[in-house]
Design a protein around this motif. Sequence first.
Motif, mmCIF file in Angstrom:
data_model
loop_
_atom_site.group_PDB
_atom_site.id
_atom_site.type_symbol
_atom_site.label_atom_id
_atom_site.label_comp_id
_atom_site.label_asym_id
_atom_site.label_seq_id
_atom_site.Cartn_x
_atom_site.Cartn_y
_atom_site.Cartn_z
ATOM 1 N N GLY A 34 -10.127 -7.744 4.170
ATOM 2 C CA GLY A 34 -10.518 -7.909 5.565
ATOM 3 C C GLY A 34 -9.625 -7.130 6.520
ATOM 4 N N TRP A 35 -10.132 -6.876 7.720
ATOM 5 C CA TRP A 35 -9.361 -6.178 8.749
ATOM 6 C C TRP A 35 -9.930 -6.509 10.118
ATOM 7 N N GLY A 45 -9.500 3.962 0.546
ATOM 8 C CA GLY A 45 -9.693 3.607 -0.852
ATOM 9 C C GLY A 45 -9.348 2.174 -1.193
ATOM 10 N N LYS A 46 -9.037 1.370 -0.174
ATOM 11 C CA LYS A 46 -8.652 -0.021 -0.428
ATOM 12 C C LYS A 46 -9.885 -0.920 -0.472
ATOM 13 N N GLU A 47 -9.645 -2.189 -0.785
ATOM 14 C CA GLU A 47 -10.721 -3.176 -0.927
ATOM 15 C C GLU A 47 -11.438 -3.379 0.404
ATOM 16 N N ILE A 48 -12.712 -3.726 0.325
ATOM 17 C CA ILE A 48 -13.482 -4.063 1.531
ATOM 18 C C ILE A 48 -13.872 -5.531 1.493
ATOM 19 N N ALA A 49 -14.089 -6.096 2.676
ATOM 20 C CA ALA A 49 -14.330 -7.534 2.799
ATOM 21 C C ALA A 49 -15.726 -7.921 2.330
ATOM 22 N N ASP A 50 -15.816 -9.093 1.756
ATOM 23 C CA ASP A 50 -17.092 -9.700 1.390
ATOM 24 C C ASP A 50 -17.860 -10.042 2.671
ATOM 25 N N ILE A 54 -15.843 1.788 11.527
ATOM 26 C CA ILE A 54 -16.639 0.562 11.550
ATOM 27 C C ILE A 54 -15.730 -0.659 11.649
ATOM 28 N N SER A 55 -16.312 -1.760 12.099
ATOM 29 C CA SER A 55 -15.595 -3.031 12.157
ATOM 30 C C SER A 55 -16.029 -3.899 10.975
ATOM 31 N N ALA A 56 -15.270 -4.952 10.755
ATOM 32 C CA ALA A 56 -15.548 -5.841 9.624
ATOM 33 C C ALA A 56 -16.876 -6.576 9.822
#
Length: 403
Positions: free
Chosen positions: A149-150, A178-183, A251-253
């Motif tokens: 998340g961010w 390249g990092k994880e993206i939020a569910d 983009i936003s979360a």
Amino acid sequence: MTNHQKELISATVPILRESGEVLTNYFYARMFKHHPELKNMFNMGNQANGRQKSALANAVLAYAENIEDPSVLIGVLKGIGSKHISLNIQPEQYKIVGNHLIASIKEVIGEPATDEILEAWTTAFYQLAAIMINMEKDLYAENLSKAGGWNGWRKFIIKKIEQESAEIKSFYLYPEDGKEIADFHPGQFISIQVFIEELNLMQPRQYSLSSSYNKEYYRISVKRETGINSNPSGRVSNALHLKSEGDVVSISAPAGLFHLEKDSEDPLVLISGGVGLTPMLSMLETNMHSLQNKKTVWIHGCRNESVHAFKKQIEHLNQNAEWLETFTFYDTIEDETNLPVNTSQGRVNLEKCSESILLEGARFYICGPEIFIKTQYESLLNLNISEENIFYEEFGPQLINLN
């Protein structure tokens, strides 16, 4: 707020009913004159077509009408808060809005806006602002608590673009770091920010996520809108359609209240018009990849086959998934060969699908243009569907308040 201040706010309701949009039109012009940098955060298309001004006028009026118990508006406020965090709205910006709103009340209403009334409205606004700021603080914290998340804007690479219909393209967005993206919950949206050269502004827009969650990318499917009479409504969608694979966007979360509850086992009835099919596709894919495979009926309407995005994929799934049933309505049918099953000519008519959609415990989701939502909502009520089981998503400023 004191009881007397609440009475003063209530006394302004007739003025707001008569002059609310004049007030909000003046307010936006005043605020942008003093803070032109805020144009980068507001949808200038909705400024031009008046939808944002109407939405704010409705919100101010609703707050005044319910000043004795603003808690009845909590559902609306949550929706606004969700949109705000997708735009990275910060507490200090409420002060800017408050200053210009109170000044606008004084300058537009004139002599009837006494110092006492202005003080009451100042108290009322900052009471509302405190509610919103606290709500958004929790939402920002929730974003950061998620894996991947961010908050704010994060750069993503457009690695793949696919043409889904004559008007809709899908964009596959991969995180540049390249990092994880939020569910996310199926049905939610992201905000995307692009530079519009003719406005010399960054412009944000919200687009529903059109796939189920995966750990690599987000997908949005965007209709290329056509501006009318110099209305800039379609500038962002046109700018996106001109993007190439390899381009970078911010983009936003994921955010939004219109979504499925992942653990629910209730049957689903999805009702979409035009590009309103995008959140439904996310819901459908999520159900397809789950172990539940909840009974799902999807009713979709659009102008014709050429603008029906994902037609082949949905029809393939429909033929191979026992839990899915689809109905399609085209305004016009030019070729009657190879039509999807259960296709009819004309506007969506739920009466034709009533035997399939009257499922015990079903939850109904509607997405499409404003008039489409209102029509289908009324049709569901006429079929004795309870309001508490009907959910809808209106793209753009919220002008509808049905339940």
